[in-house]
Design a protein around this motif. Structure first.
Motif, short mmCIF file in Angstrom:
data_model
loop_
_atom_site.label_atom_id
_atom_site.label_comp_id
_atom_site.label_asym_id
_atom_site.label_seq_id
_atom_site.Cartn_x
_atom_site.Cartn_y
_atom_site.Cartn_z
N LEU A 86 75.31 69.46 67.69
CA LEU A 86 75.88 69.58 69.04
C LEU A 86 74.78 69.61 70.10
N GLU A 87 73.72 70.36 69.83
CA GLU A 87 72.61 70.44 70.79
C GLU A 87 71.94 69.09 70.99
N VAL A 101 78.08 78.18 70.91
CA VAL A 101 78.52 79.53 70.57
C VAL A 101 79.13 79.55 69.17
N PHE A 102 79.04 80.73 68.54
CA PHE A 102 79.61 80.96 67.21
C PHE A 102 80.61 82.10 67.31
N PRO A 103 81.81 81.85 67.82
CA PRO A 103 82.75 82.96 68.07
C PRO A 103 83.12 83.76 66.83
N GLU A 104 83.36 83.09 65.69
CA GLU A 104 83.74 83.81 64.49
C GLU A 104 82.59 84.68 63.99
N ALA A 142 80.60 76.05 67.58
CA ALA A 142 80.03 75.58 66.32
C ALA A 142 80.55 76.43 65.17
N THR A 143 80.68 75.81 64.01
CA THR A 143 81.15 76.54 62.83
C THR A 143 80.00 76.98 61.93
N ASN A 144 78.84 76.33 62.06
CA ASN A 144 77.67 76.72 61.27
C ASN A 144 76.41 76.22 61.96
N ILE A 173 86.87 72.63 69.90
CA ILE A 173 87.40 72.09 68.65
C ILE A 173 86.70 72.79 67.49
N GLY A 174 87.47 73.31 66.55
CA GLY A 174 86.88 74.08 65.47
C GLY A 174 86.73 73.35 64.15
N THR A 175 87.84 72.93 63.56
CA THR A 175 87.80 72.42 62.20
C THR A 175 87.33 70.96 62.11
#
Length: 219
Positions: free
Chosen positions: A113-114, A122-125, A104-106, A78-80
């Motif tokens: 999350l941790e 992970v930070f894919p973007e 994660a987004t930031n 889930i991103g946003t």
């Protein structure tokens, strides 16, 4: 353990990131349960995955009904919606799942999350942005980083080492990089040895610190 004997994997969120993971795992022979609250995505993936459900995976009761406690791993993609992301990780953790991957987004999102049970964040973007930035260097053909300092890269052979065996060019001593292998047009990939001679159009696979690889590619 073969893919056939492994327990299934849950993918929560079938957007671009989660969908790519789900389809790749399925191609690798894993059983994949995809879950999303968007009926359009559920319909899109219905023919691609072992099973797809329209479900809110932020609730423990929903996950219990899906039998998630018997799963090998879960990916919260889930991103946003940060709240939904955190709640899904928390619910999975409460059910005793010990292999939870989360997007994660930031950095703040990652820390939450941790603390709520994600075992891998992970930070894919961010990682893709870094990779593209390195590939904008025209001599780098591919680039994979490991942490903040080390990487493996594929690059065009730098001119100063062309025509020389590796033992003579001394890449490790002079440039602090290790030439792992060589790909020559029309030939199979070969593992590099001290006597390997580098030709003009060779592509090299090298490892080392990111800054040293960048310098090496530009010599």
């Amino acid at each position: 353990m073969s893919a056939k004997t492994r327990k299934p994997v849950l993918i929560v969120g079938l957007g671009r990131f989660g969908g790519a993971i789900a389809r790749t795992l399925e191609r690798m022979g894993h059983e994949v349960l995809g879950a999303d609250t968007d009926p359009r995505l559920v319909q899109e993936f219905a023919g691609d995955l072992t099973k797809v459900v329209e479900a809110d995976c932020t609730e423990v009761t929903t996950l219990e009904q899906l039998g998630v406690s018997d799963f090998e791993a879960a990916v919260v993609a889930i991103g946003t919606d940060i709240e939904a992301s955190v709640l899904a990780v928390l619910a999975l953790s409460d059910l005793g799942l010990t292999n939870i991957w989360a997007k994660a987004t930031n950095d703040k999102h990652a820390r939450i999350l941790e603390r709520t049970g994600a075992t891998h964040v992970v930070f894919p973007e961010q990682r893709m942005g870094e990779r593209v930035a390195h590939l904008l260097n025209e001599r780098l053909l591919d680039f994979i980083s490991f942490g903040e300092e080390f990487a493996i890269a594929r690059l065009k052979a730098p001119e100063p080492i062309v025509g020389l065996p590796l033992i003579t060019s001394q890449c490790r001593k002079k440039f602090d990089v290790t030439v792992v292998g060589v790909k020559r047009e029309g030939e199979n990939f070969i593992h590099a040895v001290p006597d390997t001679i580098i030709f003009e159009d060779d592509e090299l696979v090298v490892s080392g610190r990111i800054a040293d690889i960048e310098k090496f590619s530009a010599i």
